[in-house]
Motif scaffolding. Structure first.
Motif, mmCIF file in Angstrom:
data_model
loop_
_atom_site.group_PDB
_atom_site.id
_atom_site.type_symbol
_atom_site.label_atom_id
_atom_site.label_comp_id
_atom_site.label_asym_id
_atom_site.label_seq_id
_atom_site.Cartn_x
_atom_site.Cartn_y
_atom_site.Cartn_z
ATOM 1 N N THR A 96 56.304 -49.150 78.329
ATOM 2 C CA THR A 96 56.658 -49.051 76.916
ATOM 3 C C THR A 96 55.738 -49.961 76.119
ATOM 4 O O THR A 96 55.756 -51.189 76.317
ATOM 5 C CB THR A 96 58.124 -49.449 76.685
ATOM 6 O OG1 THR A 96 58.966 -48.609 77.480
ATOM 7 C CG2 THR A 96 58.492 -49.304 75.219
ATOM 8 N N ALA A 97 54.938 -49.386 75.247
ATOM 9 C CA ALA A 97 54.006 -50.161 74.431
ATOM 10 C C ALA A 97 54.740 -50.711 73.211
ATOM 11 O O ALA A 97 55.304 -49.949 72.427
ATOM 12 C CB ALA A 97 52.821 -49.305 74.010
ATOM 13 N N VAL A 98 54.716 -52.024 73.044
ATOM 14 C CA VAL A 98 55.380 -52.684 71.923
ATOM 15 C C VAL A 98 54.318 -53.070 70.903
ATOM 16 O O VAL A 98 53.363 -53.793 71.228
ATOM 17 C CB VAL A 98 56.161 -53.928 72.391
ATOM 18 C CG1 VAL A 98 56.844 -54.608 71.207
ATOM 19 C CG2 VAL A 98 57.181 -53.543 73.443
ATOM 20 N N CYS A 99 54.479 -52.591 69.686
ATOM 21 C CA CYS A 99 53.553 -52.891 68.598
ATOM 22 C C CYS A 99 54.236 -53.831 67.609
ATOM 23 O O CYS A 99 55.419 -53.671 67.302
ATOM 24 C CB CYS A 99 53.107 -51.619 67.893
ATOM 25 S SG CYS A 99 52.298 -50.436 68.992
ATOM 26 N N VAL A 100 53.500 -54.790 67.110
ATOM 27 C CA VAL A 100 54.063 -55.824 66.246
ATOM 28 C C VAL A 100 53.226 -55.920 64.973
ATOM 29 O O VAL A 100 51.986 -55.917 65.031
ATOM 30 C CB VAL A 100 54.100 -57.189 66.963
ATOM 31 C CG1 VAL A 100 54.615 -58.271 66.028
ATOM 32 C CG2 VAL A 100 54.965 -57.121 68.206
ATOM 33 N N LYS A 101 53.909 -56.002 63.831
ATOM 34 C CA LYS A 101 53.255 -56.258 62.556
ATOM 35 C C LYS A 101 53.627 -57.657 62.086
ATOM 36 O O LYS A 101 54.707 -58.169 62.390
ATOM 37 C CB LYS A 101 53.698 -55.228 61.508
ATOM 38 C CG LYS A 101 53.266 -53.804 61.825
ATOM 39 C CD LYS A 101 53.689 -52.844 60.751
ATOM 40 C CE LYS A 101 52.894 -53.049 59.484
ATOM 41 N NZ LYS A 101 53.182 -52.008 58.477
ATOM 42 N N GLY A 113 51.379 -47.600 59.136
ATOM 43 C CA GLY A 113 51.539 -47.541 60.584
ATOM 44 C C GLY A 113 52.435 -48.610 61.165
ATOM 45 O O GLY A 113 53.052 -49.409 60.464
ATOM 46 N N LYS A 114 52.468 -48.621 62.485
ATOM 47 C CA LYS A 114 53.364 -49.495 63.228
ATOM 48 C C LYS A 114 52.755 -50.876 63.481
ATOM 49 O O LYS A 114 53.454 -51.774 63.914
ATOM 50 C CB LYS A 114 53.708 -48.868 64.588
ATOM 51 C CG LYS A 114 54.528 -47.598 64.475
ATOM 52 C CD LYS A 114 54.730 -46.957 65.833
ATOM 53 C CE LYS A 114 55.469 -47.856 66.781
ATOM 54 N NZ LYS A 114 56.852 -48.139 66.320
ATOM 55 N N GLY A 115 51.487 -51.020 63.292
ATOM 56 C CA GLY A 115 50.846 -52.277 63.615
ATOM 57 C C GLY A 115 50.111 -52.192 64.939
ATOM 58 O O GLY A 115 50.250 -51.230 65.702
#
Length: 231
Positions: free
Chosen positions: A118-123, A132-134
Motif C-alpha cells: 500500500t503506497a502512502v502519499c503525504v502532503k 493531487g494526493k502529494g
C-alpha cells in the motif's frame, strides 16, 4: 582546428576532443528495470511502481474466512489480537531486526506472512486543496484482526522463541498474541474457533459434479473430444 594546427607547428600531440563522447553506459531510462527491483531486506513490493491509492480501510473478515489466521510453516508465531490496523513498513522492519537478532544464535528461520503493497502519499501541512494526493512517502500494510505476521521455524527453545516474539510485539502498534500449532483460530477480537478439517474439493466435485466440471472431465477421457481439440 587550432589544436591540430598547433600540433603541426610545434610538434605537440594533443588528445582528441572525441574522447569526451565515450559511451558511459545505459541511461537512467534504460536502468528502470534494475533500479526499481526491491532488495531482500526491503519491505516493499517486488517492483516498486508507485500507484497512488486511496487511504482505504482495513478489511474485516466476514463469511467465515480464516485465511492467514493460523500457522502454516513454523511451530510458533505472532498474531494480531486487537482491531485491524495499518502498519508502516518501517515498523515491521524494526520488529524484523529484533527477531533476526534474537534468532541468530539458534540459526532458526523467520517467515513473514505479509506484503507492504500500500503506497502512502503525504502532503505538507497547511497545503491548499487540490493538485493531487502529494508525493509518495512510504509503504504500508493493512493487517486485519487475527492475521499472523511472523512465524519461527527451526530447532529453538520455546522460551527463547516466545521472548523474541514478545520483544518484536513491543515494536508494533496493537495487541498481539503468541500462538502454536495447537492454538485455536481467531475470527474476531472476542471469538476463537477450532481449526476445520481441510476439504478436498476435487473429490467433492467428482462425487457431485457440476455441468462445467463434467464437461472438463469428459474432455480428458472421451476420444471424440480429442478429434476436435486444438482447432
Amino acid at each position: 582546428m587550432f589544436g591540430a594546427a598547433r600540433s603541426m607547428l610545434f610538434g605537440v600531440s594533443t588528445p582528441f576532443r572525441q574522447a569526451s563522447t565515450v559511451f558511459r553506459g545505459p541511461t537512467s531510462s534504460m536502468m528502470v528495470n534494475t533500479i526499481t527491483k526491491r532488495f531482500k531486506h526491503e519491505y516493499a513490493p517486488r517492483y516498486k511502481a508507485v500507484r497512488k491509492t486511496m487511504k482505504g480501510k482495513v478489511s474485516v473478515r466476514t463469511g467465515g474466512s480464516i485465511k492467514g489466521n493460523s500457522l502454516e510453516f513454523g511451530k510458533i508465531g505472532l498474531r494480531l489480537k486487537s482491531k485491524g490496523i495499518r502498519m508502516d513498513a518501517n515498523q515491521l522492519l524494526a520488529a524484523d531486526k529484533v527477531l533476526k537478532r534474537e534468532l541468530r544464535p539458534s540459526r532458526s528461520d523467520l517467515i513473514t506472512r505479509f506484503t507492504c503493497n500500500t503506497a502512502v502519499c503525504v502532503k505538507g501541512n497547511q497545503t491548499r486543496m487540490g493538485k493531487g494526493k502529494g508525493p509518495f512517502d512510504h509503504w504500508a500494510c493493512r493487517v486485519p484482526t487475527g492475521k499472523v505476521l511472523f512465524e519461527i521455524r527451526g530447532d529453538i527453545h520455546d522460551k527463547v522463541a516466545r521472548d523474541a516474539l514478545r520483544k518484536a510485539a513491543d515494536k508494533l502498534p496493537g495487541l498481539f498474541e503468541i500462538i502454536t500449532e495447537e492454538s485455536k483460530i481467531r475470527v474476531s477480537m472476542t471469538h476463537l474457533i477450532d481449526k476445520p478439517e481441510p476439504v478436498n474439493y476435487v473429490d467433492k466435485l467428482n462425487a457431485e459434479p457440476t455441468k462445467k466440471w463434467a464437461n472438463i472431465q469428459a474432455g480428458k477421457t472421451d476420444p471424440l473430444y480429442k478429434l476436435y481439440r486444438g482447432r
